[in-house]
Design an enzyme around this catalytic site. Structure first.
Site, PDB file in Angstrom:
ATOM      1  N   ASP A 191       0.843  -1.205   0.000  1.00 36.92           N
ATOM      2  CA  ASP A 191       0.000   0.000   0.000  1.00 36.92           C
ATOM      3  C   ASP A 191       0.878   1.254   0.000  1.00 36.92           C
ATOM      4  OD1 ASP A 191      -2.277   1.510   0.027  1.00 36.92           O
ATOM      5  OD2 ASP A 191      -2.873   1.017   2.079  1.00 36.92           O
ATOM      6  N   HIS A 228       2.899   3.296  -9.022  1.00 33.35           N
ATOM      7  CA  HIS A 228       2.665   1.858  -9.247  1.00 33.35           C
ATOM      8  C   HIS A 228       3.882   1.207  -9.905  1.00 33.35           C
ATOM      9  CE1 HIS A 228      -1.329   2.105  -7.743  1.00 33.35           C
ATOM     10  NE2 HIS A 228      -1.851   2.769  -8.766  1.00 33.35           N
ATOM     11  N   LEU A 261      11.519 -20.524  -3.668  1.00 36.19           N
ATOM     12  CA  LEU A 261      10.454 -19.675  -3.114  1.00 36.19           C
ATOM     13  C   LEU A 261       9.129 -19.899  -3.844  1.00 36.19           C
ATOM     14  CD1 LEU A 261       9.737 -17.074  -1.330  1.00 36.19           C
ATOM     15  CD2 LEU A 261      10.167 -15.790  -3.425  1.00 36.19           C
TER      16      LEU A 261
HETATM   17  C1  FPP Z   1      -1.792   0.201  -3.299  1.00 31.41           C
HETATM   18  O1  FPP Z   1      -1.368   1.528  -3.488  1.00 31.41           O
HETATM   19  C2  FPP Z   1      -1.260  -0.680  -4.318  1.00 31.41           C
HETATM   20  C3  FPP Z   1      -2.034  -1.320  -5.237  1.00 31.41           C
HETATM   21  C4  FPP Z   1      -3.498  -1.185  -5.277  1.00 31.41           C
HETATM   22  C5  FPP Z   1      -1.478  -2.177  -6.266  1.00 31.41           C
HETATM   23  C6  FPP Z   1      -0.186  -2.893  -5.996  1.00 31.41           C
HETATM   24  C7  FPP Z   1       0.460  -3.124  -7.309  1.00 31.41           C
HETATM   25  C8  FPP Z   1       1.783  -3.067  -7.554  1.00 31.41           C
HETATM   26  C9  FPP Z   1       2.751  -2.900  -6.495  1.00 31.41           C
HETATM   27  C10 FPP Z   1       2.363  -3.144  -8.932  1.00 31.41           C
HETATM   28  C11 FPP Z   1       2.105  -4.359  -9.760  1.00 31.41           C
HETATM   29  C12 FPP Z   1       2.204  -5.680  -9.083  1.00 31.41           C
HETATM   30  C13 FPP Z   1       2.965  -6.731  -9.501  1.00 31.41           C
HETATM   31  C14 FPP Z   1       2.849  -8.041  -8.824  1.00 31.41           C
HETATM   32  C15 FPP Z   1       3.937  -6.630 -10.592  1.00 31.41           C
HETATM   33  P1  FPP Z   1      -2.460   2.663  -3.584  1.00 31.41           P
HETATM   34  O2  FPP Z   1      -2.632   3.019  -5.007  1.00 31.41           O
HETATM   35  O3  FPP Z   1      -3.727   2.241  -2.908  1.00 31.41           O
HETATM   36  O4  FPP Z   1      -1.753   3.815  -2.799  1.00 31.41           O
HETATM   37  P2  FPP Z   1      -2.434   4.989  -1.955  1.00 31.41           P
HETATM   38  O5  FPP Z   1      -3.253   4.326  -0.867  1.00 31.41           O
HETATM   39  O6  FPP Z   1      -1.268   5.750  -1.425  1.00 31.41           O
HETATM   40  O7  FPP Z   1      -3.274   5.769  -2.910  1.00 31.41           O
END
Ligand code: FPP
Length: 245
Positions: A22, A39, A133
């Site tokens: 997050d 992202h 893993l």
């Molecule tokens: C939360 O940050 C993150 C996500 C909803 C997506 C996680 C995805 C990735 C890390 C990239 C792709 C994944 C892989 C496996 C290659 P948020 O957007 O909710 O952040 P915020 O709460 O600060 O707005």
């Protein structure tokens, strides 16, 4: 995991670490960058964390990449996230395979683009007999939906006379979950300071230790994983028993 397995488990290093990644958006906002960049940097943190788990002797890593609720985000953002998943599978599969990583996905595939489903199947098939893993990626995953699906499966089997309802126990239920065969998470980490489970591994995390860190996911690295494991080691895991054995 059965009670007997819990009792014999060495608590020094978590066997299974699960992460709610997050803070990508806030990381980008703090730098006046588009969320897509957050992202993208989040995807880099995924690669770092997979390597770190390998180095630290963690045998299973589950990453919450896209929840069943994430479809509510703007179309462009959903497309960015799916694009990063696609890129990750295309670019990293050779490396993952070479390093003995076994890749598995949980979550519904029915809403995913056909090419992503193909990449997922390819990654799972190609790495199926690897012994390193176990990397579990949750995409379009929701814990409640998983529990409902398992309940429906057992109810249908009971209605058809294939299962005696009196014989439905935790093991029978676990066998119907998407995570069947994967040990329960010992340690669940959530980054960015939020302290919620957000529909992640609701059944499986029943006895997990939770570590919440203020680090935003794009900044997460080996040292933060080490810190979380150090905190895990200080916890006394009792599984409902009394303190001191
Ligand atoms: C939360 O940050 C993150 C996500 C909803 C997506 C996680 C995805 C990735 C890390 C990239 C792709 C994944 C892989 C496996 C290659 P948020 O957007 O909710 O952040 P915020 O709460 O600060 O707005």
């Amino acid at each position: 995991m059965l009670n007997a397995e819990r009792a014999s488990f060495d608590p020094a290093t978590p066997r299974h670490v699960a992460i709610i990644m997050d803070g990508n958006g806030r990381w980008a906002k703090a730098r006046h960058l588009p969320r897509a960049v957050g992202h993208k940097r989040g995807a880099d943190a995924v690669s770092r964390t997979v390597r770190a788990c390998h180095e630290l002797g963690v045998s299973c890593l589950t990453l919450y990449a896209f929840s069943s609720e994430n479809w509510k985000r703007p179309v462009d953002e959903v497309s960015d996230l799916m694009g990063l998943l696609r890129l990750y599978l295309v670019r990293e599969l050779d490396d993952l395979h070479r390093n003995g990583v076994r890749v598995r996905f949980i979550g519904g595939r029915e809403r995913l683009d056909g090419d992503i489903v193909h990449l997922i199947t390819q990654a799972e098939t190609r790495t199926a007999s690897n012994a390193g893993l176990l990397l579990v990626i949750a995409v379009n995953y929701g814990g409640r939906a998983e529990i409902v699906a398992a309940s429906r499966q057992l109810a249908e089997a009971a209605a058809a006379g294939r299962v005696d309802p009196a014989c439905i126990d935790e093991a029978a239920f676990e066998a119907c979950l998407e995570t069947t065969g994967i040990p329960d998470p010992d340690l669940v980490i959530r980054t960015s300071g939020e302290k919620r489970i957000s529909n992640f591994l609701l059944w499986q995390a029943a006895y997990a230790e939770f570590v919440f860190t203020d680090v935003l996911w794009p900044d997460f690295g080996k040292e933060h994983l080490e810190d979380a494991i150090a905190e895990f080691r200080l916890r006394e895991r009792r599984y409902g028993a009394r303190s001191g054995g």
